[in-house]
Structure formats: structure tokens, C-alpha cells
Design a protein around this motif. Structure first.
Motif, short mmCIF file in Angstrom:
data_model
loop_
_atom_site.label_atom_id
_atom_site.label_comp_id
_atom_site.label_asym_id
_atom_site.label_seq_id
_atom_site.Cartn_x
_atom_site.Cartn_y
_atom_site.Cartn_z
N LEU A 154 0.85 -1.18 -0.09
CA LEU A 154 -0.14 0.07 0.15
C LEU A 154 1.03 1.29 0.05
CD1 LEU A 154 -2.98 0.64 0.07
CD2 LEU A 154 -3.13 0.48 2.53
N ILE A 168 1.55 4.37 -2.98
CA ILE A 168 1.27 5.66 -2.67
C ILE A 168 2.56 6.40 -2.88
CG2 ILE A 168 0.64 7.31 -0.96
CD1 ILE A 168 -1.06 4.95 0.46
N HIS A 216 -3.79 6.24 -6.87
CA HIS A 216 -4.72 6.13 -5.52
C HIS A 216 -5.06 4.96 -5.63
CE1 HIS A 216 -5.46 10.44 -6.78
NE2 HIS A 216 -5.46 10.08 -7.91
N THR A 217 -5.47 4.46 -4.34
CA THR A 217 -5.78 3.04 -4.06
C THR A 217 -7.11 2.99 -3.72
OG1 THR A 217 -3.33 3.21 -3.23
CG2 THR A 217 -4.65 1.35 -2.81
N VAL A 271 -8.03 9.52 3.07
CA VAL A 271 -8.50 8.41 3.29
C VAL A 271 -10.17 8.15 3.41
CG1 VAL A 271 -8.25 6.13 4.75
CG2 VAL A 271 -6.34 7.55 4.54
N VAL A 329 -7.21 7.08 -1.02
CA VAL A 329 -7.31 5.89 -0.45
C VAL A 329 -8.81 5.44 -0.14
CG1 VAL A 329 -6.52 3.89 1.00
CG2 VAL A 329 -4.91 5.70 0.20
#
Ligand SMILES: Nc1ncnc2c1ncn2[C@@H]1O[C@H](COP(=O)(O)OP(=O)(O)OP(=O)(O)O)[C@@H](O)[C@H]1O
Ligand SMILES: [Mg+2]
Length: 484
Positions: free
Chosen positions: A111, A115, A121-122, A222, A255
Motif C-alpha cells: 500500500l 502511494i 490512488h488506491t 482516506v 485511498v
């Protein structure tokens, strides 16, 4: 109102808040023997005056204060351990303390690399209780340490894009705006990017224009529980925003996390942004990771788990940290109730029964009676297998998933028979058809988790009860459904 954590003063403010009734004397009858209620035991002087006749047993009270002070009359070393157990295993809250976070090193590293190195973007997704929020909290801490501006948003059904953008902008100081320096009066007054947003709605393009003015820092947004938002517009805007931010190399990264079986379920407009997004499915925790979770709890609470107790927890948890935390908590409490510092396999058995009761109570009576019917017909293993498959994929599954689960041809055929019967009954499982074909899902959220735990428990005890000779000559056990 000031609430003191001092044991002498704790809770004393409650008496001051209690409304006084006119014309009634709060006094015990003159001849009645009285004893203080348990509440007074923390030392709150006002509460000591509340009396209850000695002929009646005291009502249950809290054993520690909100400030984690123990009831002095109940203080022994087990009270202390009980209190430590409560924060050692927190099944109903995500982990927010890095010291309590088990395993997941690889997932976290992946992760962070995505980033930091790829500026992507996740989107992270996975089943309920797999540990998404806990992982996000740890990521959040790591990002703050690296001086990112981190904005954590938990979505609700009514969340909308404009509010979210305002919330994010409100966390970014004007100090980081290309048009304002550290000495600008707006910066000195503590202004934020939110001050620059005019009233009214805001588009994804306007939001990315605004964030394009960030310099000197990076912002990590987030967004948790994204599956809970029911606005298609919000999802579309988020996808649009991700694309715009990526195309312009803006220093804001998103995220997004939620319960889903794949990326498409979480976001609309996937084809246009697939290249800009890193999609990460949170895997089940391995046995070693679940053992670590219990070990951390052991160290934090001061109790130990016997090897077979630990094995039972790990086996029936099926890779779900939620179940491991829940069972460890209950089992630990059971041991403490019996003034033991070690958790035995019987404590875990009782804990499973408690957890099953808890999960069952969330299921409707109608489903409960249908489940009981299937179990009495000997279909527990098939139900458990179907439930496990459903859970691994956000509740939805099809026959292809069942066949790919490598249950063996006999078990697969039995599962298909049970599934057909479940669909015909129409109570527990619903069948739907769309452009992707026929798929199934358990109608009620809690049914699958309940069945998985029940079936895993039965399997564990069956395998222990089988004599050693039978074990060695028996055909190989059916492959487990879960990666763990
Ligand atoms: N890495 C971990 N180490 C220790 N405990 C964990 C870990 N991950 C999860 N847990 C435990 O599992 C429980 C569920 O975790 P969490 O709330 O993070 O899951 P989730 O995927 O966000 O669940 P939901 O889908 O319901 O939002 C937590 O209460 C916590 O006790
Ligand atoms: Mg969560």
C-alpha cells in the motif's frame, strides 16, 4: 461539566446533575437495614448516599470507571487483568494502536509503495471484519509520520461529494497554497483551502483545480466504508476526481476502502480510471498472523492461551481477525471468571458458543428456524462451505466460484444440491440473474458468518474425536476454502 479521573472524585458529578424531585424525601425507611449500592465503590461521595435494602442483592454495577479506575472493593489481580483484556482484544472496534496491530506487513508495504513510489490512488476492498479500517488507521499513522496531511473520512448513507471536498479542504492550511506564503495574513489567521470554496455545489473539475494549487506537502485522503454511500453521483465524482488529479499530477492521493468483491462494485466509471488506480484486495490473515494477534493480546493482558486453545481459535476464525479477536476476548474473560491465567480449550469452546449466540441473535427467527432445519438434515458442512464462499466475495457467488473452490467433486455436487434446495425455499438464499449470469447471495448479512463459525467448530471437534488410526487412513481432508 468536569469529570475527574481521580478515584476520589470520579463520578461525583453525577449526583450534582440528578434532578431533584420536589415534595419527596429520598430517604430510606427508618428501620430498614441498608447497604451502599455498588456504584459507590469507586469513592464517589454523592453516590454513597444512594441506598438499597440489604435484603435485596446489589444490582450489577460497572467494575471500572470511564477513566479506567477499578472498583476498589473488587480489586484483585484478576480485576486488573480483566480490564487489560478489554483493550487487548477489541472485536467491536478497529485497532488504532500500532502496538496492537498484528501481521499485515506485506499488505501495508504494498500500500505504501503504491502511494509513495507510484503516486497512485488506491482502492482497498474485502469482506466485513477482514481488517480494512484497522489497516487504514496504521497507514494513516505512517503517513502522518512522513508529514503527509492526512484526512480520514468515514462514509455514511447520506455522504455527498461537496461535503467531502469541503472537509478535505478544511484540513489543508493555506500555508501550502501556491498563492499564499507563510507570512500571508490569511495563513497567519489559520486559514484553510476550504476558505477558497465558494458556496454552492462543487464539481470534480473544480475540486482538482483547487487541489492543484497545493505545494510543499502531500495530502492523503482516506475514505473508509465507501460501500455505505448510496449516491451514484458521489461514486462518479470520486472516479472523475481521481482521474483529474492523476492527469495533472496533483499532490493529493485518495485511498478508498469498502466491502466489495471487486473494484467495479466500489466505483462506477471504472474503465476510465483503471490505469490511475491501484486495487488491493485485503486477503484473509494467515494462521501465523492470527497467532500473532493472539500473542499481542497475551502480552497486553498477562494471560496465556494453551496451544490447543490457540489452535482452535485460529482454525475456526477462518482468516478473519474479527473472529479471532472476538473469540480471544470471550475465552480470556471465561478464564478470568474462573481465576485462571491460562486460557484452555474449554474456555474457547464456551467462547465459540457465546459468539454463536451473539451472531445468531442478529439473525431473524425465520432464518434461524430454516438453518436449524438444514443442520438437522445433515447439511451443515455444505451450508458452511457455501457461506464461506459467499463471504469471500462480498456475499455474492455463482456456480463457477463454487467449482473453483476445489472442494472435491463429491462435496461440490452436494453443495450444488443444497444450494438448489436453498434457492427453492427462498428464505436463506436468493438467486438473481443479470448480464453476468446467475448468482446467489445469503439474504441476511449475519447468516454466512454464523454458518462459517458453526461449521468450522463442528469440523474441528470432529477431527479431534476421530481416532488416530482412522485419521491416518482416512482420505485426505477436503481442501480448506480459505487461503489461511
Ligand atoms: N491487523 C490486525 N491486528 C489485530 N487485530 C485486528 C487486525 N485487523 C483487524 N483486527 C481485529 O478485527 C476486527 C475487525 O477489524 P476492522 O474493523 O478493521 O475490519 P473491517 O474490514 O474494517 O470491518 P468492516 O467491514 O465491518 O468495516 C477489529 O475489531 C480488530 O479487533
Ligand atoms: Mg471498517
Amino acid at each position: 461539566v468536569h469529570c475527574s479521573e481521580n478515584p476520589e472524585g470520579a463520578l461525583s458529578w453525577i449526583g450534582k446533575l440528578a434532578p431533584k424531585k420536589k415534595g419527596r424525601k429520598d430517604k430510606a425507611p427508618a428501620q430498614t437495614a441498608v447497604e451502599p449500592v455498588q456504584n459507590g465503590a469507586f469513592g464517589g461521595s454523592d453516590l454513597r448516599s444512594v441506598r438499597r435494602p440489604a435484603s435485596r442483592p446489589p444490582l450489577p454495577g460497572f467494575r471500572s470507571t470511564a477513566g479506567d479506575q477499578l472498583d476498589r472493593r473488587l480489586t484483585d489481580r484478576f480485576s486488573n487483568i480483566r480490564m487489560r483484556l478489554r483493550s487487548a482484544f477489541t472485536p467491536s472496534q478497529p485497532v488504532t494502536d500500532r502496538r496492537m496491530f498484528a501481521g499485515r506487513s506485506e499488505v501495508l508495504a504494498t500500500l505504501i509503495r503504491s502511494i509513495e513510489d507510484q503516486r497512485q490512488h488506491t482502492v482497498i476492498y474485502g469482506e466485513r471484519g477482514i481488517g480494512k479500517t484497522s489497516l487504514l488507521h496504521v497507514l494513516e499513522m505512517a503517513a502522518r509520520e512522513a508529514r503527509y496531511v492526512v484526512v480520514y473520512i468515514s462514509c455514511g448513507a447520506g455522504s455527498n461529494f461537496e461535503e467531502m471536498i469541503r472537509a478535505v479542504a478544511g484540513e489543508i492550511p493555506l500555508l501550502y497554497h501556491t498563492g499564499y506564503g507563510p507570512t500571508a495574513s490569511e495563513t497567519e489567521r489559520g486559514g484553510t483551502f476550504a476558505d477558497l470554496i465558494p458556496p454552492g455545489s462543487i464539481s470534480a473539475l473544480q475540486a482538482s483545480d483547487l487541489f492543484a494549487r497545493i505545494k510543499g506537502t502531500r495530502v492523503l485522503v482516506v475514505i473508509d466504508e465507501f460501500d455505505r454511500c448510496d449516491s451514484g453521483e458521489l461514486r462518479r465524482n470520486m472516479a472523475e476526481l481521481m482521474k483529474n488529479l492523476s492527469d495533472r499530477s496533483v499532490r493529493v492521493q485518495l485511498v478508498i476502502s469498502g466491502v466489495a468483491s471487486d473494484l467495479t462494485e466500489l466505483l462506477d466509471h471504472i474503465p476510465s480510471i483503471r490505469r490511475n488506480v491501484y486495487a488491493l484486495q485485503i486477503p484473509k490473515m494467515s494462521s501465523a498472523e492470527l497467532r500473532e494477534l493472539v500473542k499481542i493480546g497475551e502480552d497486553a493482558s498477562g494471560i496465556t492461551f494453551d496451544e490447543d486453545a490457540l489452535e482452535l481459535i485460529v482454525t475456526v476464525s477462518q482468516g478473519l481477525p474479527y473472529l479471532s479477536a472476538l473469540l480471544s476476548h470471550h475465552a480470556g474473560m471465561n478464564a478470568v471468571e474462573e481465576t485462571r491465567l491460562n486460557v484452555t480449550i474449554s474456555d474457547v469452546s464456551l467462547a465459540i458458543a457465546d459468539a454463536l449466540d451473539e451472531l445468531k441473535s442478529r439473525i431473524s427467527r425465520r432464518s434461524q428456524s430454516h438453518l436449524a432445519q438444514y443442520v438437522s438434515q445433515g447439511s451443515l458442512r455444505q451450508l458452511g462451505a457455501l457461506a464461506s464462499i459467499a463471504q469471500a466475495g462480498d456475499g455474492r457467488f455463482d456456480l463457477g466460484t463454487l467449482e473453483a473452490s476445489k472442494l472435491g467433486s463429491v462435496m461440490t455436487a452436494r453443495c450444488e444440491t443444497v444450494l438448489a434446495s436453498l434457492v427453492a425455499d427462498g428464505v436463506l438464499v436468493e438467486s438473481e440473474e443479470d448480464e453476468m449470469g446467475q448468482h446467489y447471495h445469503f439474504r441476511e448479512d449475519g447468516v454466512a458468518q454464523y454458518m462459517v463459525l458453526l461449521a468450522a467448530k463442528e469440523r474441528f471437534f470432529e477431527s479431534r474425536e476421530r481416532p488416530a488410526t482412522e485419521k491416518s487412513t482416512a482420505p485426505a481432508a477436503e481442501p480448506r476454502l480459505n487461503a489461511s
